[in-house]
Scaffold this active site. Structure first.
Site, mmCIF file in Angstrom:
data_model
loop_
_atom_site.group_PDB
_atom_site.id
_atom_site.type_symbol
_atom_site.label_atom_id
_atom_site.label_comp_id
_atom_site.label_asym_id
_atom_site.label_seq_id
_atom_site.Cartn_x
_atom_site.Cartn_y
_atom_site.Cartn_z
ATOM 1 N N ARG A 189 0.730 -1.317 -0.459
ATOM 2 C CA ARG A 189 0.159 -0.095 -0.144
ATOM 3 C C ARG A 189 0.334 0.932 0.096
ATOM 4 N NH1 ARG A 189 -1.159 1.864 4.531
ATOM 5 N NH2 ARG A 189 -2.179 -0.025 5.468
ATOM 6 N N TYR A 243 -16.550 15.745 -15.950
ATOM 7 C CA TYR A 243 -17.093 14.398 -15.629
ATOM 8 C C TYR A 243 -18.452 14.112 -14.627
ATOM 9 C CZ TYR A 243 -15.674 9.851 -14.966
ATOM 10 O OH TYR A 243 -16.538 8.262 -14.825
ATOM 11 N N ASP A 288 -7.502 18.253 -14.470
ATOM 12 C CA ASP A 288 -8.626 16.934 -15.173
ATOM 13 C C ASP A 288 -7.927 17.366 -16.191
ATOM 14 O OD1 ASP A 288 -9.316 14.641 -15.932
ATOM 15 O OD2 ASP A 288 -11.154 14.710 -14.592
ATOM 16 N N LYS A 303 -8.211 6.985 -18.736
ATOM 17 C CA LYS A 303 -8.480 6.522 -20.643
ATOM 18 C C LYS A 303 -6.733 6.847 -21.577
ATOM 19 C CE LYS A 303 -12.482 7.399 -18.203
ATOM 20 N NZ LYS A 303 -12.543 8.152 -17.497
HETATM 21 C C1 LIG Z 1 -13.587 9.042 -16.629
HETATM 22 C C2 LIG Z 1 -12.811 9.934 -15.833
HETATM 23 C C3 LIG Z 1 -12.871 10.378 -14.322
HETATM 24 C C4 LIG Z 1 -12.879 9.375 -13.681
HETATM 25 O O1 LIG Z 1 -11.914 8.051 -13.937
HETATM 26 P P1 LIG Z 1 -12.273 6.992 -13.648
HETATM 27 O O2 LIG Z 1 -10.386 5.688 -13.568
HETATM 28 O O3 LIG Z 1 -13.379 5.894 -13.973
HETATM 29 O O4 LIG Z 1 -12.274 6.915 -11.735
HETATM 30 C C5 LIG Z 1 -12.042 11.279 -14.183
HETATM 31 N N1 LIG Z 1 -11.944 12.631 -15.090
HETATM 32 C C6 LIG Z 1 -12.544 12.547 -16.690
HETATM 33 C C7 LIG Z 1 -12.744 13.668 -17.253
HETATM 34 C C8 LIG Z 1 -12.895 10.532 -17.380
HETATM 35 O O5 LIG Z 1 -13.041 10.924 -17.870
#
Ligand SMILES: *Cc1c(COP(=O)(O)O)cnc(C)c1O
Length: 380
Positions: free
Chosen positions: A47, A99, A171, A196
């Site tokens: 962890r 998101y 983000d 992603k």
């Molecule tokens: C998918 C996504 C998230 C969340 O991420 P996870 O890996 O699904 O927890 C946050 N911000 C954006 C822009 C996303 O596309």
């Protein structure tokens, strides 16, 4: 090192001193032997740290031009860690077009812990300052926004944050460091859903944070270890492998995205296409300035804004897969109103443009002629 070299080599020097393997071994272990209490070789419990994860965290830091990278079990776990820097009574200014899961985390979890959120349209970044007060501790920027593809002026947001000594987090999931590097523009924290584009193959759920400041890195590392939302060594390996082709995948995503956006814009049944590469896009000038290209994410609405028609289009697609998520090598289509953004009340989501017929495409790296032919048969 320049960017394309960093995606392959950043932080990967001598990953296996024992045998010289080029990829770091998958250290599938929870714990590490000690010769005497505290006498370990840098790792004591997975962890707190794992060598495969550490190799990935160094790669994250490298590609975002940061100093410290942190990997989490999901993008939302990474955002959760940022929010735990705050205390009850603190305030956050966030983009309103974001998101859906981030909106849910902010409103359904952290509002309950006494944190106040101001959701505002940041396409005009000057508006941010109107909501700043002495309780404001964080500005949350997502750009391009999901799914409306608005572009937020990062440098302007940074100047407001610096003036008032507020943390600024970006983000960067949609853009990736191939297109924009927020730390270089003065942001304090870059966040990714590595699920992603960074992973890029739709086979892992993971989150990432990158920072430059050592003290901030230590606070986030403390939270990562104390809350424990880490990712495992196998997933760390997969994302590290995915990262090595980020630059060539992104190049193709951008080329295909442009061709698909231009095709859709000419289609008689389509009302509007949201893609920052169009000169008619309201924030095109900022996109051109802060991004190296315009990416492979596109949203569009059909004429008449008919819910059933939009559902039929996404059902008819054959090469585009109807699915949540984005950023993988394969093309995906989604219907935000019923899928990713279903957790945002209809009135709220329509204010930002997420209407019933909005369809979002994550344009993959297939042959673009096949993608356009698929859209042609599905839209009719
Ligand atoms: C998918 C996504 C998230 C969340 O991420 P996870 O890996 O699904 O927890 C946050 N911000 C954006 C822009 C996303 O596309």
């Amino acid at each position: 090192m320049k960017f394309n070299t960093k995606t392959i080599h950043g932080g990967q020097h001598n990953v296996d001193p024992a045998y010289g393997s080029v990829m770091p071994p998958i250290y599938q272990t929870s714990t590490y032997s000690q010769t005497t209490p505290g006498g370990h070789k840098g790792f004591e419990y997975s962890r707190s740290g794992n060598p495969t994860r550490a190799a990935l965290e160094r790669a994250f830091a490298s590609i975002e031009n940061g100093e410290f990278g942190l990997a989490f079990g999901s993008g939302l776990a990474a955002i959760d860690a940022i929010m735990k820097l705050l205390k009850p009574g603190d305030e956050v200014i966030s983009t309103n077009d974001l998101y859906g899961g981030t909106y849910r985390l902010f409103t359904k979890i952290f509002e309950g812990f006494g944190i106040k959120f101001h959701f505002i349209g940041m396409e005009n970044a000057d508006k941010i300052e109107e909501h700043v007060n002495d309780k404001t501790k964080l500005i949350w920027v997502e750009t391009p926004t999901n799914p409306m593809m608005n572009i937020i002026d990062i440098k302007k947001a940074v100047s407001i944050a610096k003036k008032h000594k507020i943390l600024l987090a970006v983000d960067n999931t949609f853009a990736t460091p191939y297109l924009q590097q927020p730390l270089e523009m003065g942001a304090d924290i870059v966040m990714h859903s590595a699920t992603k584009y960074l992973g890029g193959h739709s086979d892992v759920v993971m989150g990432a944070l990158v920072v430059k400041d050592k003290e901030l890195a230590e606070r986030l590392y403390f939270i990562q270890n104390a809350s424990g939302a880490v990712c495992g060594p196998q997933d760390s390996f997969l994302v590290l492998r995915g990262l090595k082709t980020l630059h060539i995948r992104m190049q193709r995503h951008c080329e295909n995205g442009k061709a698909v956006a231009e095709y859709l814009a000419k289609h008689p049944k389509i009302e509007k296409v949201y893609w920052p590469g169009f000169e008619s896009h309201p924030n095109h000038a900022i996109a051109k300035e802060q991004m190296n290209d315009f990416g492979g994410m596109i949203s569009f609405v059909t004429k008449g804004n008919n819910y059933e028609e939009a559902i039929k289009i996404v059902e008819n697609l054959k090469i585009f897969t109807l699915a949540e998520s984005l950023g993988g090598v394969e093309s995906l289509a989604g219907h935000p109103a019923s899928m990713t953004h279903a957790s945002i009340p209809k009135k709220e989501r329509e204010k930002t443009g997420v209407v019933d017929s909005l369809i979002r495409l994550s344009v993959g790296i297939e042959d673009v002629d096949d993608l356009i032919a698929d859209l042609e048969q599905a839209i009719g």
